[in-house]
Write a protein that holds these residues in place. Structure first.
Motif, PDB file in Angstrom:
ATOM      1  N   ARG A 241     -23.208  21.467   5.357  1.00  0.00           N
ATOM      2  CA  ARG A 241     -23.826  21.531   6.927  1.00  0.00           C
ATOM      3  C   ARG A 241     -24.824  22.040   7.146  1.00  0.00           C
ATOM      4  NH1 ARG A 241     -18.439  23.907   9.669  1.00  0.00           N
ATOM      5  NH2 ARG A 241     -19.395  23.188  11.750  1.00  0.00           N
TER       6      ARG A 241
ATOM      7  N   SER B  51     -23.950  25.660  13.596  1.00  0.00           N
ATOM      8  CA  SER B  51     -24.497  25.727  12.134  1.00  0.00           C
ATOM      9  C   SER B  51     -26.053  25.804  12.153  1.00  0.00           C
ATOM     10  CB  SER B  51     -24.093  24.274  11.466  1.00  0.00           C
ATOM     11  OG  SER B  51     -24.556  23.127  12.063  1.00  0.00           O
TER      12      SER B  51
ATOM     13  N   ALA C 120     -13.631  18.302   8.991  1.00  0.00           N
ATOM     14  CA  ALA C 120     -14.470  18.953   9.977  1.00  0.00           C
ATOM     15  C   ALA C 120     -13.778  18.594  11.325  1.00  0.00           C
ATOM     16  CB  ALA C 120     -15.908  18.418   9.896  1.00  0.00           C
TER      17      ALA C 120
END
Ligand code: MLC
Ligand code: AMP
Length: 484
Positions: free
Chosen positions: A7, A26, A177
């Motif tokens: 990610r 992220s 996720a």
């Protein structure tokens, strides 16, 4: 490209980490990775440099542990509560070139290398972002773990060890996720760091980390969204106690998608108590610092008392006898030592080829020291461990020898023997039998050990005896102490 944290290669505004009211996406993690890489490079060190991170309880600590790994460094997490003896050994053994801490003042002067503050080191770097670390066979982490005697050994874990193990667990638990992991584990051991933190960044959606374990806070966090809870048995024990007094705690535990226990055996009475209170079963998984997780109860496994599941996909697991010969007994009653082989087994102990050779053979088999029975379908039931001088207290591994050595440093202690006694809360509590050369209160000895070693290694109970029972060879017979 096979990134350790995919990610971070296509980062965005998805929240990846939450700690104490703060959060990062992220994209911010990817920027922190670039910034930390620039900071270490600026100091003259390149990819593969070994950096230490003090695991103080803050968001920055979690960011730095991810950024250091993603930037391609070897990361040595340091417990801020390490005693002087352990700390000087670790720093000498691992020899990190730089050290970082969220609160450098709190650890100032504790190690020879200066601790640099994390906030400027992680501040967004203006340049282009380089690719983050791939899943390679180079060292990623040095994690220190206790043996029966001597100082802790540094287990060298590679990026492949970590990625392989996390992917297998993701499959076993359908971890995706969509999940937010909640945990209150320290970030200097496999459970909190590899599973909780790196697992969340590689596989999962986010980690909500609590530097302190408070049942009410945990249950509130579990009530929000799709959550997965990782904890040691002591935490489940304390949660069930809290749940009996507080319905809010029950609500959180009921809401979680997955409750997972590991690092020590979950007593059946706590499993049943939690099930009665919440209607939820806790899934057990079994691992070691040196191998990460070997076995896991799958989501659709039938409930079975004390079972830690079958081997994770892609590894080999067998039971062996005292001569390390394979035992072909899937009868749930023959006891053997668990041996494992696969991409999850560590590279070895840092600077200790002798110790590595003692646990890992030329064919790659790792001998765990744990004793178990195997069911016909391959699921394991752990029944004990070979070394009685290893104590698992609150999920922390403590060597009896290191506590004895610390006690012997006290001027009033002539002799000391340490063992683990069964404990409803801690699993095992550390008990010391001491022969004094002059009077000293038990509390003084407990505080002394807490000041020499990590405080969790202090004896919870001290018994004063006139002499220690010894055999003809002069060796202390701990079984006699145990019997009282
Ligand atoms: C207490 N304290 C003292 C002290 N007595 N400090 C100085 N001197 C003394 N005499 C301090 C402690 O440092 C701590 O501070 C606080 O008081 C409470 O300490 P404690 O009584 O030791 O804590 P306790 O409540 O017993 O902790 C229980 C626990 C903890 C469950 C929260 O044991 C824990 O976090 N366990 C997790 C271990 C873990 O992650 N293991 C994974 C290993 S990997 P403070 O500030 O810290 O509160 C592995 C592989 C796998 O096994 O399979 O996962
Ligand atoms: P550590 O060295 O701290 O990684 O501790 C590893 C040890 O924890 C193993 O060798 C086991 O003895 C113990 N352990 C981990 N998970 C479990 C479990 N689910 N049940 C029983 N023991 C466990």
């Amino acid at each position: 490209m096979n990134a350790l944290f995919p990610r971070l290669e296509a980062p965005g505004d998805d929240v990846a980490l939450k700690v104490g009211g703060g959060a990062v996406t992220s994209l911010q993690l990817a920027e922190a990775t670039a910034a930390l890489r620039a900071r270490v490079t600026q100091a003259g060190f390149g990819a593969g440099a070994r950096i230490a991170v003090w695991t103080q309880g803050s968001l920055e600590t979690a960011i730095a542990l991810v950024a250091g790994a993603a930037a391609g460094f070897e990361v040595v997490p340091l417990d801020p509560k390490l005693g002087p003896l352990e700390l000087s050994h670790i720093v000498k053994d691992a020899a990190p070139v730089m050290a970082f801490g969220a609160d450098p003042a709190a650890v100032a002067g504790r190690i020879a290398v200066e601790t640099l503050p994390l906030s400027p080191a992680l501040r967004a770097h203006p340049g282009p972002r380089a690719p983050t670390r791939e899943v390679d066979d180079a060292p990623l982490l040095i994690l220190y773990t206790s043996g029966t005697t001597g100082l802790p050994k540094g287990a060298v874990l590679t990026a492949r060890n970590v990625a392989f193990d996390l992917d297998a667990l993701a499959k076993a638990w359908r971890w995706t996720a969509a999940d937010t992991v909640v945990h209150a584990l320290p970030l200097f051991h496999v459970h909190g760091l590899v599973l909780g933190l790196y697992g969340s960044i590689r596989v999962g959606g986010a980690l909500n980390w609590f530097p302190r374990f408070l049942p009410r806070e945990i249950s509130e966090a579990l009530s929000e969204g799709t959550t997965v809870f990782f904890a040691v048995p002591t935490m489940f024990h304390r949660l069930s106690e809290a749940a009996e007094a507080d319905p809010e705690v029950i609500r959180g535990l009921r809401h979680a998608r997955l409750l997972v226990s590991g690092s020590a055996a979950l007593p059946q009475r706590d499993q049943l108590r939690l099930e009665a209170l919440t209607g939820r079963r806790v899934l057990e998984r079994y691992g070691l610092t040196e191998t990460l997780i070997n076995c896991a109860v799958r989501l659709d496994d039938p409930p079975a008392a004390g079972v830690v599941g079958a081997a994770i996909d892609g590894i080999e697991l067998k039971l062996v006898d005292d001569e390390r010969r394979t035992l072909d007994a899937r009868d749930d009653s023959t006891i053997g030592e668990i041996a494992v082989r696969g991409p999850h087994v560590f590279a070895g102990y840092l600077n200790r080829p002798d110790a590595t050779a003692a646990v890992k053979d030329a064919d790659g088999w790792f001998f765990t020291g744990d004793l178990a029975c195997m069911k016909p379908d391959g699921r394991l039931r752990i029944v004990g461990r070979r070394a009685t001088d290893l104590i698992k207290c609150g999920g922390y591994k403590v060597g009896a020898g290191e506590v004895e050595a610390a006690l012997l440093e006290h001027p009033a202690v002539r002799e000391a023997a340490v063992l683990g006694a069964p404990d409803d809360d801690l699993g095992e509590r550390i008990v010391a039998y001491v022969v004094l050369s002059r009077p000293a209160p038990a509390q003084e000895l407990q505080d002394f050990v807490a000041s020499q070693l990590s405080p969790h290694k202090r004896p919870r109970e001290v018994h004063f005896v006139d002499e220690l029972p010894r055999n003809a060879m002069g060796k202390v017979v701990k079984a006699k102490l145990r019997r009282g």
